[in-house]
Structures are given as structure tokens and as C-alpha cells.
Design a protein around this motif. Structure first.
Motif: not given
Length: 314
Positions: A80, A85-86, A277, A285-288
Motif C-alpha cells: 500500500d 489503507g487499500f 475483493d 482492504s487488509k482484511q480482504e
């Protein structure tokens, strides 16, 4: 003989004697993102090597799941680059290209130490020749199934093309072009020439359909050809042989093995984005990414993995 020559000899022996049933590709992607077939229905090994680089992927394969996720989280922050943040497709593509370049750099560094015999920071043609073909040069009368004279001449030709100032001494950049010619514009002609020489069995300087198919597949007696063989025949007639003269010339061979209209790093970035995605907003995102950690890095929970937990960057 050096291990690089040994690898070449093994490849020649395999190509000459095996009867593959799966398609073999001659298409170059600069330095390949992975030597593994891309088949997500079987595993994500291709994606792991493309995302991490081939050497680092081997390390991650041995890490426990939680450690894989922890390291992946650190990588996400590095990918990133604009700190929003993405992870965008472009950021992912750049990361994959850099992993590819790192693998090339490390490959050159490993071999550099073998060939720079006098440790003067350059590699002469004589140094390369003596290290690679020293056994043959010491005893050229020894019986061998390999044509070392032809192999040495081919290496010398490539070395001279890589040696842009013509002094028969390679600096780091020139030696990289010699080892990885597909990555360098001025090396494309010699890559094409070597490919035609490998496939052109009748020596006419072209690749006809029989030679094209024969390079990928050798039919066994009383067995049907796989479906992809007929598909490749159609590819040859419709796309490879552009001027419809029944054979591929140098320009057509270049379009085949070094296609200019396809970016493998971009295709892999799109693939990883599509796989991960979840909310389909066109970015990750980090969580994805962590939710799909097995696509990016994989994990084998083994005790051996505990010995590989420490890298400075982690």
C-alpha cells in the motif's frame, strides 16, 4: 561442469527423450512469474510464487498459518504505497513485478560468485567458458552424447550480444542480460534465433506446423492426441502463421515467444483482485487479503516451519 551447464544438459535430454502428454510452452514472460502451471482448481502454488517470488514462496510453504498471516499483514502495509489503507490493482502489479526482479537479481548474484574467478568485479568470456566447459576443454576427445562445441558457440554468441561495448567482459548488467535475455530488448533477436534452432528440425530457418507441435508433444503409437494438440494446430494456422505460408519466420516466432500485448504481472494482479475483493469495490482492504491468505501465501502447518520464522524484515 558447472550446475548451469548441467541444468542445460538435463533439459536437452528431457526434451529429446520424453513423451509429454501435457502442453509445454515456449512463451517467455521475461523472468517467469512461476514455473508452475496456473491451475487454481488444483492449488494456488502459481499465485504464491507470483506474489512472493519463487524463493520466498518456498519459505512460506513451511510456515504455520498464523505466522503466514502475520507476515502477509506486514507485506500488505508495504504494498500500500500511497498509505490509503487499500491495495489497488496497480500497487499489486508493481509488487509482483518487483518480486520478479528480486528473483532475477538473486539468481545473478548466486552465479556471479561462481564465474568471477579473479574477483575483479567483472566476468570475461574466458572465465565463463573455463568454468562452464572446463572439463571438456581439458579433454576434448572424451566421448559424449552432447555437442559441447555447438553449445559453447551458442553461449559465446549470446555473451557477445549481451556485451554491449564489445570487450568480451561482462559487468553485472551485461551478465544479467546474458543469463536472462528475455528481460532485455537488445537480446530478443538472439532469443528468437535460439528458439528456431531448437525447433527447426529440417534446418530451413523456419518453424512449420509439424515442428511446432513436435516441440510440445510427441505422439505415442496407437494413442489419440490430447485435445489441446488439435487446438494448437488451429492456433498455428489462425494466429502463429500470420502470412499463411505454412511456417513461422523470425518475426512470427518473436510474436509467439515474446508477446508484446500481454502483461503477466497485470493479469496476475487482476486475478488476485478478483479472487479476494469480497465487496467488489475494485480494491483490497487488509482484511480482504488476510481472509484469502491461502491464495496469496499458503500455509503448511509443520514443526519445521518454526525454524523459518525469522527474517529481518519480519
Amino acid at each position: 561442469m558447472m550446475r548451469s551447464l548441467w541444468a542445460c544438459l538435463v533439459l536437452c535430454a528431457v526434451v529429446g527423450s520424453s513423451k509429454p502428454t501435457e502442453k509445454k510452452s515456449r512463451v517467455h514472460d521475461e523472468e517467469p512469474l512461476s514455473r508452475i502451471d496456473h491451475n487454481d482448481n488444483k492449488n494456488f502454488d502459481y499465485d504464491h510464487e507470483a506474489f512472493l517470488g519463487q524463493d520466498e514462496a518456498k519459505t512460506f510453504d513451511q510456515l504455520p498459518q498464523e505466522e503466514s498471516k502475520r507476515r502477509l499483514g506486514i507485506m500488505v502495509d508495504q504494498i500500500d504505497s500511497n498509505r490509503d489503507g487499500f491495495v489497488s490493482e496497480d500497487e499489486l502489479k508493481l509488487w509482483i513485478k518487483n518480486a520478479q526482479k528480486k528473483h532475477v537479481y538473486e539468481s545473478v548474484e548466486r552465479q556471479w560468485k561462481d564465474f568471477d574467478l579473479n574477483d575483479d568485479g567483472v566476468i570475461s568470456w574466458d572465465e565463463y567458458k573455463n568454468v562452464t566447459y572446463g572439463t571438456y576443454l581439458d579433454d576434448p576427445e572424451v566421448d559424449s552424447e552432447y555437442n559441447y562445441i555447438a553449445m559453447m558457440a551458442r553461449d559465446e554468441r549470446r555473451f557477445k550480444v549481451a556485451d554491449t561495448n564489445g570487450d568480451l567482459i561482462a559487468d553485472k548488467h551485461e551478465f544479467t542480460a546474458f543469463l536472462h535475455p528475455e528481460d532485455h530488448e537488445h537480446m530478443k533477436d538472439v532469443v528468437v534465433q535460439e528458439t528456431i534452432e531448437d525447433i527447426d528440425k529440417d534446418g530451413d530457418g523456419f518453424i512449420d506446423m509439424k515442428e511446432y507441435i513436435g516441440d510440445m508433444y510427441t505422439a505415442e503409437e496407437e494413442s489419440e492426441d490430447p485435445e489441446w494438440v488439435e487446438s494448437e494446430r488451429q492456433q498455428f494456422m489462425e494466429f502463429r502463421d500470420k502470412n499463411k505460408d505454412g511456417k513461422m519466420d523470425k518475426e512470427e516466432t518473436l510474436d509467439w515467444i515474446l508477446p508484446s500485448d500481454y502483461d503477466h504481472a497485470e493479469a496476475e494482479a487482476k486475478h488476485l483482485l478478483h479472487e479476494s475483493d469480497a465487496n467488489k469495490d475494485g480494491k483490497l482492504s487488509k482484511q480482504e487479503i488476510l481472509n484469502k491468505f491461502d491464495v496469496f501465501v499458503g500455509s503448511q502447518v509443520t514443526d519445521f516451519g518454526e525454524a523459518l520464522l525469522r527474517h529481518d524484515e519480519f
